[in-house]
Design an enzyme around this catalytic site. Structure first.
Site, PDB file in Angstrom:
ATOM      1  N   ASP A   1     -20.173  15.841 -36.214  1.00  0.00           N
ATOM      2  CA  ASP A   1     -19.273  16.684 -35.424  1.00  0.00           C
ATOM      3  C   ASP A   1     -19.294  16.279 -33.950  1.00  0.00           C
ATOM      4  O   ASP A   1     -20.348  15.934 -33.403  1.00  0.00           O
ATOM      5  CB  ASP A   1     -19.710  18.147 -35.576  1.00  0.00           C
TER       6      ASP A   1
ATOM      7  N   GLU B   1     -16.452  12.425 -35.912  1.00  0.00           N
ATOM      8  CA  GLU B   1     -15.242  13.076 -35.411  1.00  0.00           C
ATOM      9  C   GLU B   1     -15.097  12.753 -33.926  1.00  0.00           C
ATOM     10  O   GLU B   1     -15.639  13.446 -33.067  1.00  0.00           O
ATOM     11  CB  GLU B   1     -15.318  14.590 -35.610  1.00  0.00           C
TER      12      GLU B   1
ATOM     13  N   ASP C   1      -9.682  22.238 -38.712  1.00  0.00           N
ATOM     14  CA  ASP C   1      -9.271  22.542 -37.338  1.00  0.00           C
ATOM     15  C   ASP C   1      -7.762  22.459 -37.171  1.00  0.00           C
ATOM     16  O   ASP C   1      -7.139  23.338 -36.571  1.00  0.00           O
ATOM     17  CB  ASP C   1      -9.936  21.563 -36.355  1.00  0.00           C
TER      18      ASP C   1
END
Length: 946
Positions: free
Chosen positions: A725, A750, A833
């Protein structure tokens, strides 16, 4: 501050322009982790050249013809012969020049104005240099820039948003050897409450940025007790490589402050400010810059009065040794054939496919020349140029072709408009990032792979498909695969006996990966489609991981949750019931939500990392879920949030920066430039996440604890890899450390970043955006891939506005990360998201299947969102996955874009699949290849070969 890296320009040439019969030289073994440096010329003039030609490679070139077997003509012989064809090529080659950046701070000239100071920044290299700079003030807590006050701004300065300005450096009228060629002076009053000046240097002609070890240059005017990247004060400077091939980096020893600081903290733990301390300084920093030098080559075809052959004359002003790597074509198929004798002097045969001829130096030393005899029945001569072991020149990604059979200037495929550009070789055509710093370079091993006798090569097991030249390429890679197996056996046996050191084992693994990279490069260059080997099944299950963190190349990823999955409190159990169904749909890897205790129920604000009882379920339920996926052959990725962590307790100032649980860190674990949490660590190596304390990964104890935790997750839970992340928050080199410690089967980061827009419209060229993602992957040494945010953004605009031309970059390749580094690109159209109930960047409604038709047929590793799997799209997605698997499309498959227009995009993949998306019309052309429809839906269609 966000820095836009300069445009990368090395890409694979359009597939349609490749000559099928080209016998490319085999280069030294290079790791897939090594990426080549960025180049700078205009994108319209790109080319792709062959691999490096090392000493090991030279051993494989067999000399078979020497001068003297028959007379070859001299210049005098051809002086009066008729010229049938002549063309002059404009060539571009690069050379490295050394220079320096200078930083000087001294008082202004007027003695009465003792408070006036002058900062001078200079560079002694040619170019158009601009200073991108700003200031910070004494009361600033963060690391953000501010614009300097108006009285401090030199003429011609341009405001950049609200945080910086850009000022061009002026060219000086005279320059000695040690003086600057370009210079900028900034004057300021020492009474101004400015704590520091920050800057980076940009070369406008190439777009290259010079930064300081990935951060800004910082010239400090206050004597803080802090670890700062300062020119003045406690620490020295180094140069960030920016976009150049190689820039020397030096880390100067910290200069001791004139006043010793016995206690950096006051009783409340705050940083103590010392008196302003402005002292004269002068620093020089060596740099290397790549410059492009114009050259020419004239190629003439002449008739011969004495023989039934034509004479091809090469004349060039290129300095040094120039080797022509050449062959002839007997028909319009452009298959490379070795010409009949006599051959020019200094000629060698290369793999029974081509000749390599060293041109003769001119008497005046200004270049070289050569005369080649070719049969009049020949349709043409094809060639590329070799300048040295590292550099090849070709014709904008294709071979040079000189017509012989029917010579005319209109049929020639070399012309004055063809600007040739050099490119250094690499292992994989799309993988074009390479850092030349010592930290990222692997030495070649002593063990070399010598070329076998052709009879032995042809006896290797293989499944022949296609023309003879393709069969030989497959056999060649079989030889490499045999060597890989020998190395695997070596490390396996010795490892069991503990006879080899860890370093020796790592060297063997690096050698294995270099060999694998070479095998892939042979496929990518010599074979228009993916040719299946007879031992394909065995190769997909190697004895060791060839590339930790990147899987086998055939993965299809499922995101196994959405933003609402935590609400039931038993998500692990619910998802376990779907394991067999997901396996039957064709998924091989699943990404699970963050497992730790978290302040936010979704899991992205972790607290106690060892507490795995979360809103998704208990630790035991998680372990059962992982086992259920393993039973059906699906690998499992854990969502690791490493950038930030929520604290358990407040310090005496009421700041939440004291951690509890098994990892009971204090505020030393928090970066110093996070303005909200009073960290006492070093400055952040990335962007701050302002909702929680940002972890300082430069601390040894933090990295040690995180590696131990990740290894514990691997063992206790059974994770096979990681989804990482918010990796923008910390340097990719730390990720490399974590990946090497945990050895994941697959890992993806990410790296979320904004694309480039102009007046609200997305720019066609998104090279700067994908460059930043590739830079991060490169920092990890290729141990992890990254989500291809660039491709998602471009698909948005292309489908939403019916602008399908966006799906081809200026070089005819996919415009996202998948077009540059496909093996490390994880493509997707939606996640928790962007879609789900958050909808931060939702894919154009009703066009989801066009997006999946694109990513499930193209290279890269495709990821499918949970909400789309369990929806009315399931059957269409399942069919596309089946087509991908049946045709063995993988992360390194080749793409040939055949149409990219306003309302339609079409491409062929590996010569096995054809796909079109958009409302416009496209059908694969009739010909030797027969196409049948494999899948279709609204505005998309997929064909496969029958």
């Amino acid at each position: 501050m966000l820095l836009v890296r300069w445009k990368p320009v090395l890409h694979c040439p359009p597939q349609g322009h490749r000559r099928r019969g080209f016998a490319w030289p085999r280069g030294p073994r290079r790791s897939l982790l090594l990426r080549r440096p960025i180049r700078s010329p205009a994108p319209a003039f790109l080319s792709i050249s062959s691999s490096k030609f090392s000493q090991a490679g030279r051993a494989r070139v067999r000399p078979v013809v020497r001068a003297g077997l028959a007379q070859t003509p001299s210049l005098a012989d051809v002086e009066n012969t008729e010229i049938l064809f002549s063309e002059t090529l404009s060539l571009k080659r690069s050379q490295t020049v050394e220079g320096k950046i200078t930083v000087r701070l001294d008082p202004a000239v007027a003695e009465e104005e003792v408070s006036k100071w002058r900062l001078t920044i200079g560079c002694n290299l040619e170019g158009k240099w601009t200073l991108h700079w700003g200031v910070s003030y004494c009361d600033d807590l963060g690391s953000e820039w501010d614009q300097p006050p108006p009285e401090m701004r030199p003429p011609e300065s341009v405001l950049i948003k609200d945080y910086a300005i850009e000022t061009p450096l002026k060219r000086l009228s005279s320059q000695s050897e040690r003086q600057a060629l370009h210079e900028l002076q900034i004057e300021f009053d020492s009474n101004t409450p400015i704590a520091a000046i920050h800057f980076v240097l940009k070369e406008e002609e190439t777009g290259a940025w010079f930064q300081h070890k990935g951060r800004d240059f910082r010239i400090s005017f206050t004597d803080y007790f802090e670890v700062a990247n300062s020119v003045a004060g406690n620490q020295g400077l180094s140069i960030w490589p920016g976009g150049f091939d190689q820039i020397s980096s030096l880390l100067l020893k910290a200069e001791e402050s004139t006043s010793k600081k016995e206690d950096p903290d006051d009783e409340d733990g705050n940083v103590v400010k010392q008196n302003r301390c402005i002292a004269p300084i002068y620093k020089e920093f060596p740099i290397l810059k790549e410059e492009f030098v114009p050259n020419h080559m004239t190629v003439s075809v002449r008739s011969s009065d004495k023989t039934d052959k034509n004479i091809v004359q090469f004349d060039t002003d290129l300095p040094g040794d120039v080797v022509i790597h050449w062959g002839v074509c007997k028909d319009d198929g452009r298959k490379w054939v070795i010409p009949s004798t006599p051959h020019p002097p200094a000629t060698k045969i290369f793999r029974h496919k081509a000749l390599q001829t060293l041109l003769q130096p001119k008497p005046d030393g200004l270049g070289s020349w050569g005369l080649f005899l070719v049969d009049q029945g020949t349709s043409g001569v094809v060639f590329v140029l070799k300048l040295n072991e590292y550099t090849w020149l070709n014709n904008n990604g294709t071979d040079f072709f000189i017509p012989i059979g029917s010579v005319s200037s209109t049929t020639a495929e070399i012309g004055s408009d063809d600007i040739v550009h050099e490119q250094q070789a690499g292992t994989e055509i799309h993988d074009v990032r390479n850092s030349l710093s010592p930290n990222n370079s692997y030495p070649l091993q002593n063990k070399s792979l010598e070329a076998s006798d052709p009879q032995n090569i042809n006896s290797l097991p293989m499944k022949p498909q296609g023309p003879e030249e393709l069969i030989e390429a497959v056999a060649y890679t079989d030889e490499i695969i045999k060597e890989i197996r020998h190395l695997v056996t070596d490390i396996s046996s010795e490892k069991g006996k503990r006879a080899k050191s860890k370093e020796a084992q790592e060297n063997i693994l690096q050698e294995i990966e270099k060999l694998a990279a070479e095998a892939y490069s042979i496929f990518r260059i010599s074979i228009p489609g993916f040719v299946e080997l007879a031992s394909d099944t065995e190769l997909l299950k190697p004895a060791v991981k060839l590339s930790s963190g990147t899987g086998s190349g055939y993965e299809i990823l499922c995101q196994g949750f959405n933003w609402e999955s935590h609400k039931s409190g038993r998500w692990y159990s619910e998802l376990s019931d779907k394991a067999k169904e997901l396996s039957s749909l064709g998924f091989t890897v699943i990404w699970l939500p963050p497992p730790t205790e978290s302040v936010s129920p979704e899991g992205y604000m972790p607290k106690d990392l060892y507490n795995l009882n979360s809103r998704y379920g208990s630790l035991e339920e998680l372990k059962d879920l992982v086992n259920s996926f393993h039973e059906v052959g699906i690998k499992v990725l854990g969502d690791a949030v490493l950038n930030h962590r929520c604290a358990h307790y407040q310090n005496k100032n009421g700041i939440w920066n004291v951690f509890g649980g098994r990892l009971n860190w204090d505020d030393r674990a928090i970066v110093a430039d996070d303005p909200h949490f009073q960290g006492r660590g070093n400055k952040s190596s990335g962007d701050n996440f302002h909702a929680a304390p940002n972890i300082d990964h430069s601390q040894d104890f933090v990295r040690r604890d995180l590696k131990e935790w990740l290894c514990w997750l691997r063992k206790e839970v059974g994770y096979d890899g990681w989804r990482l992340d918010f990796v923008r928050g910390f340097w990719g080199g730390y990720v490399k450390d974590y990946m090497e410690a945990t050895e994941p089967y697959f890992a993806v980061g990410e790296y979320w970043d904004s694309l480039s827009y102009t007046y609200g419209d997305m720019d066609h060229n998104q090279d700067a955006h994908r460059q930043r993602i590739v830079d991060w992957i490169n920092a990890t040494n290729g141990t992890a891939g990254a989500f291809d945010v660039t491709t998602k953004g471009i698909l948005h605009s292309a489908l939403e506005k019916c602008e399908y031309w966006r799906l081809s970059d200026q070089n005819g390749k996919p415009p996202g990360v998948v077009g540059w580094w496909a093996s490390r690109a994880v493509t997707f159209i939606e996640n928790h998201d962007t879609g789900s109930t958050q909808g931060h960047w939702r894919f154009p409604s009703g066009k989801e299947m066009q997006g999946y038709a694109y990513i499930l047929t193209h290279p890269g590793t495709p990821a499918v969102f949970y909400d789309h799997i369990f929806s009315h799209y399931q059957q269409e997605i399942s069919r596309l996955i089946s087509v991908r698997n049946e045709n063995k499309i993988h992360c390194r498959s080749t793409v040939k874009i055949v149409k990219a227009e306003r309302d339609v995009y079409a491409a062929e993949i590996d010569g096995k699949l054809a796909v079109k998306i958009g409302p416009g019309h496209y059908e694969p052309p009739d010909g030797p290849t027969k196409w049948v429809v494999a899948a279709e839906g609204r505005d998309y269609k997929v064909w496969e070969t029958s």
